[in-house]
Design a protein around this motif. Structure first.
Motif, PDB file in Angstrom:
ATOM      1  N   ALA A  20       0.827  -1.206   0.000  1.00  0.00           N
ATOM      2  CA  ALA A  20       0.000   0.000   0.000  1.00  0.00           C
ATOM      3  C   ALA A  20       0.862   1.257   0.000  1.00  0.00           C
ATOM      4  O   ALA A  20       0.594   2.216  -0.739  1.00  0.00           O
ATOM      5  CB  ALA A  20      -0.926  -0.008   1.201  1.00  0.00           C
ATOM      6  N   GLY A  21       1.927   1.270   0.827  1.00  0.00           N
ATOM      7  CA  GLY A  21       2.786   2.444   0.932  1.00  0.00           C
ATOM      8  C   GLY A  21       3.471   2.775  -0.384  1.00  0.00           C
ATOM      9  O   GLY A  21       3.518   3.942  -0.797  1.00  0.00           O
ATOM     10  N   TRP A  22       3.997   1.745  -1.054  1.00  0.00           N
ATOM     11  CA  TRP A  22       4.680   1.970  -2.331  1.00  0.00           C
ATOM     12  C   TRP A  22       3.715   2.547  -3.377  1.00  0.00           C
ATOM     13  O   TRP A  22       4.032   3.518  -4.063  1.00  0.00           O
ATOM     14  CB  TRP A  22       5.302   0.664  -2.840  1.00  0.00           C
ATOM     15  CG  TRP A  22       5.767   0.748  -4.272  1.00  0.00           C
ATOM     16  CD1 TRP A  22       5.173   0.216  -5.366  1.00  0.00           C
ATOM     17  CD2 TRP A  22       6.921   1.453  -4.750  1.00  0.00           C
ATOM     18  NE1 TRP A  22       5.879   0.527  -6.506  1.00  0.00           N
ATOM     19  CE2 TRP A  22       6.965   1.294  -6.154  1.00  0.00           C
ATOM     20  CE3 TRP A  22       7.927   2.199  -4.126  1.00  0.00           C
ATOM     21  CZ2 TRP A  22       7.950   1.849  -6.936  1.00  0.00           C
ATOM     22  CZ3 TRP A  22       8.924   2.766  -4.912  1.00  0.00           C
ATOM     23  CH2 TRP A  22       8.924   2.576  -6.298  1.00  0.00           C
ATOM     24  N   ASN A  23       2.513   1.978  -3.463  1.00  0.00           N
ATOM     25  CA  ASN A  23       1.573   2.442  -4.480  1.00  0.00           C
ATOM     26  C   ASN A  23       1.009   3.818  -4.149  1.00  0.00           C
ATOM     27  O   ASN A  23       0.704   4.603  -5.058  1.00  0.00           O
ATOM     28  CB  ASN A  23       0.455   1.415  -4.655  1.00  0.00           C
ATOM     29  CG  ASN A  23       0.914   0.211  -5.452  1.00  0.00           C
ATOM     30  OD1 ASN A  23       1.014   0.253  -6.672  1.00  0.00           O
ATOM     31  ND2 ASN A  23       1.222  -0.876  -4.754  1.00  0.00           N
ATOM     32  N   LEU A  24       0.896   4.145  -2.855  1.00  0.00           N
ATOM     33  CA  LEU A  24       0.502   5.502  -2.483  1.00  0.00           C
ATOM     34  C   LEU A  24       1.582   6.506  -2.881  1.00  0.00           C
ATOM     35  O   LEU A  24       1.271   7.610  -3.348  1.00  0.00           O
ATOM     36  CB  LEU A  24       0.237   5.580  -0.981  1.00  0.00           C
ATOM     37  CG  LEU A  24      -1.147   5.164  -0.501  1.00  0.00           C
ATOM     38  CD1 LEU A  24      -1.199   5.173   1.024  1.00  0.00           C
ATOM     39  CD2 LEU A  24      -2.207   6.093  -1.057  1.00  0.00           C
ATOM     40  N   ALA A  25       2.842   6.109  -2.696  1.00  0.00           N
ATOM     41  CA  ALA A  25       3.949   6.998  -3.067  1.00  0.00           C
ATOM     42  C   ALA A  25       3.962   7.243  -4.579  1.00  0.00           C
ATOM     43  O   ALA A  25       4.152   8.378  -5.038  1.00  0.00           O
ATOM     44  CB  ALA A  25       5.276   6.396  -2.613  1.00  0.00           C
ATOM     45  N   VAL A  26       3.738   6.182  -5.359  1.00  0.00           N
ATOM     46  CA  VAL A  26       3.696   6.317  -6.817  1.00  0.00           C
ATOM     47  C   VAL A  26       2.547   7.238  -7.227  1.00  0.00           C
ATOM     48  O   VAL A  26       2.700   8.117  -8.091  1.00  0.00           O
ATOM     49  CB  VAL A  26       3.549   4.930  -7.473  1.00  0.00           C
ATOM     50  CG1 VAL A  26       3.248   5.064  -8.965  1.00  0.00           C
ATOM     51  CG2 VAL A  26       4.808   4.106  -7.269  1.00  0.00           C
ATOM     52  N   LYS A  49      -1.882   2.873 -17.884  1.00  0.00           N
ATOM     53  CA  LYS A  49      -0.913   1.789 -17.727  1.00  0.00           C
ATOM     54  C   LYS A  49      -0.591   1.548 -16.259  1.00  0.00           C
ATOM     55  O   LYS A  49      -0.482   0.402 -15.802  1.00  0.00           O
ATOM     56  CB  LYS A  49       0.362   2.126 -18.510  1.00  0.00           C
ATOM     57  CG  LYS A  49       1.402   1.015 -18.508  1.00  0.00           C
ATOM     58  CD  LYS A  49       2.608   1.413 -19.356  1.00  0.00           C
ATOM     59  CE  LYS A  49       3.657   0.313 -19.359  1.00  0.00           C
ATOM     60  NZ  LYS A  49       4.841   0.699 -20.176  1.00  0.00           N
ATOM     61  N   ARG A  50      -0.448   2.641 -15.484  1.00  0.00           N
ATOM     62  CA  ARG A  50      -0.148   2.504 -14.055  1.00  0.00           C
ATOM     63  C   ARG A  50      -1.274   1.816 -13.302  1.00  0.00           C
ATOM     64  O   ARG A  50      -1.043   0.983 -12.417  1.00  0.00           O
ATOM     65  CB  ARG A  50       0.127   3.883 -13.434  1.00  0.00           C
ATOM     66  CG  ARG A  50       1.495   4.443 -13.749  1.00  0.00           C
ATOM     67  CD  ARG A  50       1.758   5.729 -13.008  1.00  0.00           C
ATOM     68  NE  ARG A  50       1.041   6.861 -13.564  1.00  0.00           N
ATOM     69  CZ  ARG A  50       0.036   7.483 -12.979  1.00  0.00           C
ATOM     70  NH1 ARG A  50      -0.396   7.046 -11.795  1.00  0.00           N
ATOM     71  NH2 ARG A  50      -0.561   8.516 -13.540  1.00  0.00           N
ATOM     72  N   MET A  51      -2.511   2.159 -13.633  1.00  0.00           N
ATOM     73  CA  MET A  51      -3.660   1.551 -12.966  1.00  0.00           C
ATOM     74  C   MET A  51      -3.730   0.049 -13.232  1.00  0.00           C
ATOM     75  O   MET A  51      -3.983  -0.752 -12.334  1.00  0.00           O
ATOM     76  CB  MET A  51      -4.960   2.228 -13.433  1.00  0.00           C
ATOM     77  CG  MET A  51      -5.081   3.679 -13.035  1.00  0.00           C
ATOM     78  SD  MET A  51      -5.072   3.923 -11.244  1.00  0.00           S
ATOM     79  CE  MET A  51      -5.110   5.704 -11.143  1.00  0.00           C
ATOM     80  N   ARG A  52      -3.488  -0.334 -14.487  1.00  0.00           N
ATOM     81  CA  ARG A  52      -3.502  -1.769 -14.825  1.00  0.00           C
ATOM     82  C   ARG A  52      -2.386  -2.510 -14.104  1.00  0.00           C
ATOM     83  O   ARG A  52      -2.572  -3.621 -13.610  1.00  0.00           O
ATOM     84  CB  ARG A  52      -3.382  -1.960 -16.334  1.00  0.00           C
ATOM     85  CG  ARG A  52      -4.688  -1.819 -17.082  1.00  0.00           C
ATOM     86  CD  ARG A  52      -4.592  -2.381 -18.486  1.00  0.00           C
ATOM     87  NE  ARG A  52      -3.591  -1.670 -19.270  1.00  0.00           N
ATOM     88  CZ  ARG A  52      -3.848  -0.574 -19.977  1.00  0.00           C
ATOM     89  NH1 ARG A  52      -5.059  -0.072 -20.003  1.00  0.00           N
ATOM     90  NH2 ARG A  52      -2.892   0.014 -20.683  1.00  0.00           N
ATOM     91  N   ARG A  53      -1.194  -1.883 -14.036  1.00  0.00           N
ATOM     92  CA  ARG A  53      -0.064  -2.529 -13.370  1.00  0.00           C
ATOM     93  C   ARG A  53      -0.357  -2.716 -11.880  1.00  0.00           C
ATOM     94  O   ARG A  53      -0.063  -3.758 -11.298  1.00  0.00           O
ATOM     95  CB  ARG A  53       1.203  -1.691 -13.555  1.00  0.00           C
ATOM     96  CG  ARG A  53       2.471  -2.395 -13.047  1.00  0.00           C
ATOM     97  CD  ARG A  53       3.688  -1.509 -13.196  1.00  0.00           C
ATOM     98  NE  ARG A  53       3.879  -1.108 -14.574  1.00  0.00           N
ATOM     99  CZ  ARG A  53       4.166   0.140 -14.957  1.00  0.00           C
ATOM    100  NH1 ARG A  53       4.283   1.101 -14.055  1.00  0.00           N
ATOM    101  NH2 ARG A  53       4.341   0.420 -16.229  1.00  0.00           N
ATOM    102  N   PHE A  54      -0.977  -1.701 -11.254  1.00  0.00           N
ATOM    103  CA  PHE A  54      -1.346  -1.812  -9.846  1.00  0.00           C
ATOM    104  C   PHE A  54      -2.312  -2.975  -9.638  1.00  0.00           C
ATOM    105  O   PHE A  54      -2.155  -3.786  -8.714  1.00  0.00           O
ATOM    106  CB  PHE A  54      -1.992  -0.507  -9.374  1.00  0.00           C
ATOM    107  CG  PHE A  54      -2.781  -0.668  -8.097  1.00  0.00           C
ATOM    108  CD1 PHE A  54      -2.143  -0.741  -6.868  1.00  0.00           C
ATOM    109  CD2 PHE A  54      -4.174  -0.769  -8.123  1.00  0.00           C
ATOM    110  CE1 PHE A  54      -2.866  -0.904  -5.693  1.00  0.00           C
ATOM    111  CE2 PHE A  54      -4.903  -0.930  -6.965  1.00  0.00           C
ATOM    112  CZ  PHE A  54      -4.249  -1.005  -5.742  1.00  0.00           C
TER     113      PHE A  54
END
Length: 562
Positions: A20-26, A49-54
Motif C-alpha cells: 500500500a505504501g509503495w503504491n501511495l507513493a507512486v 498503464k499505471r492503474m492496470r499494473r497496480f
C-alpha cells in the motif's frame, strides 16, 4: 500464538503495508507532484498503464496471501463509483479458490468445535472437499442414525473454517484500517471517498461471513421468506452440528444453474429458467427486503421435482446455497429503489437521477446535469436491448459511452452505501446468469412487468394521497372566508389598529384572490383524481370529474365584488 505463527502474521501485516505504501507513493508522485511542476501530461499519459499494473500486482498479492485479500480484490472490482475501469476490469476475474487444507487439520478443528469425534458426530465424512475457499472448506457427510431420525435428513454438507483464519482476518483488517487512515490524509482520495468508513463497511461484511451462526440464521430467514413458494427452496440447518466455526446443512446439490446440457438432459429448458430466476431476485430486493448478495452460478442449483406443469405444479425449483453474504434493504431505501426501477423501466434519465438523489447516493449539492444527459443518451441508444442485440453493437460505441459515463460518475461527489453496493452486485450477477441461460434474454422483459405493478401501486397511493389532500384543501377553503371575515370584523370594530386607509381595500383584494386560488386548486385536484382513477373505476371517475365543476364555478364567481 506460537512464535512461528506470530512471525508469519507480522510479515503478512508488513507486506500489506509495504504494498500500500509503495503504491501511495507512486500515486502521490504522478497525480500530485508532477502536475504541480507543470508535467500534468506525463501523469495523464501514463495513468491507464499505471492503474492496470497496480491491479495486476494486487491480483498476485491476493492470490499469494489468500485470507481477506481475495475478498478485498472482489470488493474493489465492484466499486465502479470509486475506482477507474482499468482496476475494476482487472480484478473482476479474481476467484475465491485456494488449495485445500489437509483433512487432518479440518478434522481437528471440527472435533474441537463440536466437542465429539467426527466418527460419533457423523456416520461418514468424505475427506475430499467439495469446495475450498479462502475462509472455509466444505465436505460431504452423512448424519448418524440418531441425528438422521431426529432431523429427517441424511446427506449433509459440513462447512469448516480454515484453521487460523480468525487471526488472519484480524491482521488483514488491522492493516486495512491503517491504510484507510493513510488515505484519509490524501486529499485526492478524501475528497472522493471516506476511506476509513469504506474499510469498516468491508470489515462488517467480512466478520459476518466468518460467523457461521449468522449464516445459519440467514439461511433460515431466507427459507421462511419463500415458504410456500414453489419456485424456491433452501437447505435446512442441522443446528445440533453447527457452531460459530462449523456449519452443517442439508446436501441440496443438484444441477448447476448454468449447466445447459444437464438441464436439457433433465427435461428442463434453460430459456424458461432465466425469467423465473430474475423474478425471484426482484422479489428478494423489492418485496422481501432481504436478498442473496452473491448469486453466482456456483451458489444456485436447479432441482428437478415431481410437479406436473399442466396441473399448475412446477417441475423444478431454484435452490440457493451459501448465505454468508446477504443484504438488507431498509424501507426508505426500498421506496427509493422502486422509484429507480420505475424510472429505468420507463427509460427516464432525469427520473433515474432524481431517484438516486432520493436514495442518498448523490449529495443534494451535486450538479447532475451531465449525468442526466449521459443517462438519457444511454437509454436512447441501448435502453431495452437484450444481450443478443447488444453483441451486434459496435464495441467502439460501448467504449465511448463507458468513457463518458465513467468520467461523469467519478467526478460527482457521491459514494454508494453498502446495501446499495450489494444490490448492484446481485443485479450484475443476475444479469450474467440469465444471459448464460438464454443469450437472447432481455432483463427489461422481467423488469418492466415488475415496474408496471409498482407503478400501478404508486398510482393507487397517489390517488389516495391526492384525495386526502383535496379534502384538506376543501376544508381550508371552507374555513378561510370565515377567518378572513372575522379579521375584517375585528378591523371594523377597531380591535385591530389600522394605520393605512388603503389596508381594507388590500385585504378585500386578498380575500378575493385567495377565494379564486383555493377554488382553482380544488378544481384541479378533483379533476386530476377523476382522470387517475378512470381506468380502475369509471363510475367514480365520472362523479369526480362532474363534481369538479362546483369548485370551478366557485373560482370564477368568488372573485366578483360584492
Amino acid at each position: 500464538m506460537a512464535p512461528t505463527a506470530a512471525g508469519a502474521t507480522r510479515r503478512r501485516y508488513r507486506r500489506i503495508l509495504r504494498f500500500a505504501g509503495w503504491n501511495l507513493a507512486v500515486t502521490w508522485w504522478y497525480e500530485l507532484f508532477l502536475p504541480r511542476i507543470g508535467l500534468v501530461r506525463v501523469a495523464e499519459r501514463t495513468r491507464s498503464k499505471r492503474m492496470r499494473r497496480f491491479a495486476q500486482r494486487f491480483h498476485v498479492l491476493a492470490v499469494e496471501l489468500g485470507g481477506l485479500m481475495i475478498k478485498v480484490g472482489q470488493f474493489m472490482s465492484s466499486r465502479l463509483d470509486v475506482l477507474p475501469p482499468e482496476i475494476t476490469a482487472e480484478l473482476e476475474g479474481l476467484q475465491d479458490e485456494v488449495p485445500p487444507v489437509p483433512f487432518a487439520e479440518i478434522r481437528a478443528l471440527a472435533e474441537a468445535e463440536l466437542g465429539v469425534p467426527l466418527a460419533r458426530a457423523f456416520a461418514a465424512v468424505d475427506e475430499t472437499p467439495v469446495a475450498a475457499a479462502s475462509l472455509g472448506q466444505a465436505h460431504r457427510a452423512r448424519l448418524s442414525a440418531a441425528d438422521a431420525e431426529e432431523t429427517g435428513l441424511e446427506a449433509v454438507v459440513i462447512k469448516v473454517q480454515r484453521p487460523g483464519i480468525g487471526a488472519i482476518v484480524d491482521i488483514d483488517l488491522a492493516a486495512l484500517r491503517r491504510v484507510g487512515r493513510w488515505l484519509s490524509h490524501v486529499r485526492l482520495v478524501s475528497d472522493r471517498v471516506d476511506a476509513p468508513e469504506l474499510v469498516e463497511e468491508f470489515a462488517r461484511t467480512s466478520l459476518e461471513e466468518i460467523d457461521y451462526l449468522h449464516e445459519a440464521a440467514s439461511a433460515e430467514r431466507f427459507a421462511e421468506d419463500f415458504a410456500g413458494d414453489d419456485r424456491v427452496t433452501a437447505p435446512s440447518v442441522v443446528w445440533e452440528r453447527t457452531t460459530r466455526r462449523v456449519l452443517t446443512l442439508q446436501d441440496v446439490t443438484a444441477i448447476k444453474i448454468t449447466d445447459a446440457a444437464a438441464l436439457r438432459g433433465a427435461g428442463i429448458d434453460p430459456v424458461e429458467v432465466a425469467p423465473v430466476f430474475a423474478a425471484v431476485m426482484f422479489d428478494q430486493l423489492f418485496a422481501n427486503g432481504f436478498f442473496h448478495a452473491d448469486p453466482h452460478p456456483g451458489n444456485i442449483f436447479v432441482t428437478p421435482g415431481e410437479g406436473d406443469a399442466s396441473t399448475g405444479g412446477r417441475p423444478w425449483r431454484l435452490t440457493f446455497i451459501d448465505f454468508g453474504m446477504m443484504g438488507e434493504v431498509p424501507t426508505t431505501l426500498r421506496t427509493g429503489l422502486r422509484k429507480l426501477l420505475i424510472a429505468a423501466a420507463s427509460r427516464d434519465g432525469k427520473g433515474l437521477v432524481d431517484a438516486m438523489r432520493d436514495i442518498g447516493v448523490l449529495l443534494p449539492s451535486a450538479d447532475t446535469a451531465q449525468l442526466e444527459q449521459a443517462m438519457t443518451q444511454l437509454f436512447a441508444r441501448f435502453g431495452g436491448m437484450g444481450f443478443a442485440e447488444l453483441r451486434e453493437v459496435d464495441p467502439r460505441e460501448f467504449r465511448d459511452f463507458a468513457r463518458q459515463f465513467g468520467d461523469v460518475v467519478r467526478s460527482l461527489p457521491f459514494q454508494l452505501p453498502e446495501n446499495f453496493l450489494l444490490i448492484v452486485r446481485a443485479m450484475s450477477l443476475t444479469s450474467g446468469v440469465c444471459s448464460a441461460l438464454d443469450p437472447g434474454f432481455n432483463l427489461w422483459d422481467s423488469v418492466e412487468p415488475y415496474a408496471g405493478q409498482l407503478l400501478r401501486d404508486e398510482q393507487g397511493n397517489v390517488v389516495q394521497d391526492f384525495a386526502t389532500e383535496a379534502l384538506s384543501i376543501a376544508g381550508v377553503a371552507w374555513r378561510l372566508p370565515k377567518r378572513i371575515d372575522a379579521v375584517l370584523d375585528r378591523v371594523e370594530e377597531g380591535s385591530i389598529a389600522v394605520t393605512s386607509p388603503r389596508l381594507e381595500r388590500h385585504v378585500e383584494r386578498l380575500e378575493r384572490t385567495i377565494r379564486r386560488l383555493v377554488g382553482a386548486v380544488v378544481f384541479a385536484g378533483v379533476l386530476a383524481s377523476g382522470a387517475l382513477v378512470r381506468s380502475q373505476d369509471e363510475v367514480l371517475s365520472t362523479v369526480l370529474m362532474i363534481g369538479s365543476v362546483v369548485p370551478l364555478a366557485f373560482a370564477v364567481f368568488a372573485g366578483r365584488r360584492r
